[in-house]
Design an enzyme around this catalytic site. Structure first.
Site, mmCIF file in Angstrom:
data_model
loop_
_atom_site.group_PDB
_atom_site.id
_atom_site.type_symbol
_atom_site.label_atom_id
_atom_site.label_comp_id
_atom_site.label_asym_id
_atom_site.label_seq_id
_atom_site.Cartn_x
_atom_site.Cartn_y
_atom_site.Cartn_z
ATOM 1 N N LYS A 22 -15.843 34.316 8.054
ATOM 2 C CA LYS A 22 -14.803 33.570 8.771
ATOM 3 C C LYS A 22 -15.378 32.269 9.338
ATOM 4 O O LYS A 22 -14.743 31.211 9.268
ATOM 5 C CB LYS A 22 -14.213 34.429 9.901
ATOM 6 C CG LYS A 22 -13.248 35.478 9.383
ATOM 7 C CD LYS A 22 -12.872 36.520 10.414
ATOM 8 C CE LYS A 22 -12.077 37.641 9.733
ATOM 9 N NZ LYS A 22 -11.904 38.836 10.563
ATOM 10 N N GLN A 58 -12.670 40.738 16.623
ATOM 11 C CA GLN A 58 -12.936 41.527 15.412
ATOM 12 C C GLN A 58 -12.820 43.025 15.716
ATOM 13 O O GLN A 58 -13.441 43.520 16.647
ATOM 14 C CB GLN A 58 -14.340 41.187 14.884
ATOM 15 C CG GLN A 58 -14.695 41.868 13.577
ATOM 16 C CD GLN A 58 -13.828 41.385 12.410
ATOM 17 O OE1 GLN A 58 -13.620 40.196 12.216
ATOM 18 N NE2 GLN A 58 -13.327 42.332 11.630
ATOM 19 N N ASP A 66 -4.166 36.456 14.471
ATOM 20 C CA ASP A 66 -4.166 37.679 13.667
ATOM 21 C C ASP A 66 -2.772 38.308 13.627
ATOM 22 O O ASP A 66 -2.503 39.173 12.791
ATOM 23 C CB ASP A 66 -5.116 38.713 14.310
ATOM 24 C CG ASP A 66 -6.366 38.954 13.490
ATOM 25 O OD1 ASP A 66 -6.380 38.575 12.298
ATOM 26 O OD2 ASP A 66 -7.317 39.537 14.039
#
Ligand code: NAD
Length: 298
Positions: free
Chosen positions: A54, A98, A121
């Site tokens: 990422k 995460q 997200d």
């Protein structure tokens, strides 16, 4: 029939390129780069790989990457304090924590603490709610990526029969919402579905998001179906090899002679996730600065 291969890797590369171009324009307009903050707690090896890729992709797309690596024993109070600080930071447009988090941390509470307007997200209940009622927000990256591949391949999905196998909050449910928004007739199948083969048989579009190697058999598919395989499963290693092959949830080889088109694993849905994350971050940046992203830019 020989199925066409839906090349998610190439599609994702083009999307990342467009995001990079628009991110450079954003910098010109805003006088700063769009910024994505990624928080990693602990040392889970798979998570470390994801966070590293990422970071690389963010920088390559002309955006700022802020990495926060915290020790596994970080307290929830400390993690929430960091999220608060990122929520208030004007240079941070997107925040990604995460997952999975170490067991002593409450994932729900941590996701709830992220500002919904920085929740790139799309996991915050506010964004799930926005998707459910058709308001603009952030849609989880993997199903959004699947939807882009479907729209590119099929154009108008109105009236098509779509079957989504799997009902998780991050893939199955948002996928079904997106298909419904696109006027498909949607069925969500799951572990308690009776006659899964029969349900799949009527689908023009099959999205498999289960996590079981090659569970969906070729003979379950309707002739000419479009198949999106989200599953990532590692088979046991062949004798002499140290790692097994990666396969999806669909019998890929068998499906070739029945489906009209199918995503491979790897190289199908997988690469779309990061590309959509970058797209969501750029959209967040334009919104945070009160700027309009040019129509159709992404
Ligand atoms: P999950 O475990 O949260 O959900 C799996 C779903 O499958 C559940 O809703 C369950 O009801 C359903 N299911 C289980 N057994 C079933 C059966 N026998 N028949 C029908 N349905 C059954 O998983 P998830 O997070 O939604 O992920 C699904 C798969 O997609 C995994 O392989 C994961 O690795 C992969 N994935 C890939 C990406 C990516 O490509 N970037 C992103 C997310 C998930």
């Amino acid at each position: 029939m020989v199925a066409q291969i839906i090349d998610g890797k190439a599609f994702a590369a083009r999307l990342r390129e467009r995001v990079g171009e628009q991110a450079a324009k954003f910098e010109g307009l805003a006088g700063r780069k769009a910024g994505l903050a990624v928080v990693l707690v602990g040392e889970d090896p798979a998570s470390q790989v994801y966070v590293r890729s990422k970071h690389k992709a963010t920088v390559a797309a002309n955006m700022e990457s802020f990495e926060h690596r915290l020790p596994a024993e970080t307290t929830e109070a400390d993690l929430l304090a960091l999220v608060d600080q990122l929520n208030a930071d004007q240079t941070v447009d997107g925040i990604l924590v995460q997952l999975p988090l170490p067991a002593h941390l409450d994932e729900k509470a941590v996701i709830a603490s992220i500002s919904p307007d920085k929740d790139v997200d799309g996991f915050h209940v506010t964004n799930a709610g926005r998707l459910a009622v058709g308001q603009s927000g952030f849609v989880p990256c993997t199903p959004m990526g699947c939807m882009m591949l479907l729209a590119d391949r099929l154009g108008d999905l109105s009236g098509l029969e779509a079957v989504v196998i799997g009902r998780s909050n991050i893939v199955g449910k948002p996928m079904a919402q997106l298909l419904l928004d696109a006027n498909a007739t949607v069925t969500i199948a799951h572990s308690r579905t009776k006659d899964l083969a029969g349900v799949v048989k009527r689908a023009d579009i099959v999205v498999a998001a289960v996590g079981r190697a090659e569970m969906v058999k070729a003979e379950w598919l309707k002739e000419g179906a479009t198949v999106i395989d989200v599953g990532i499963n590692r088979l046991p290693p062949e004798p002499g090899a140290d790692k097994g092959r990666l396969v999806g949830d669909v019998d890929y080889a068998g499906a070739q002679s029945v489906a009209a088109a199918i995503t491979p694993v790897p190289g199908g849905v997988g690469p779309m996730t990061i590309a959509v994350l970058l797209r969501n971050t750029l959209i967040a940046a334009y919104r945070n600065e009160g700027l309009d992203l040019p129509d159709g830019a992404l």
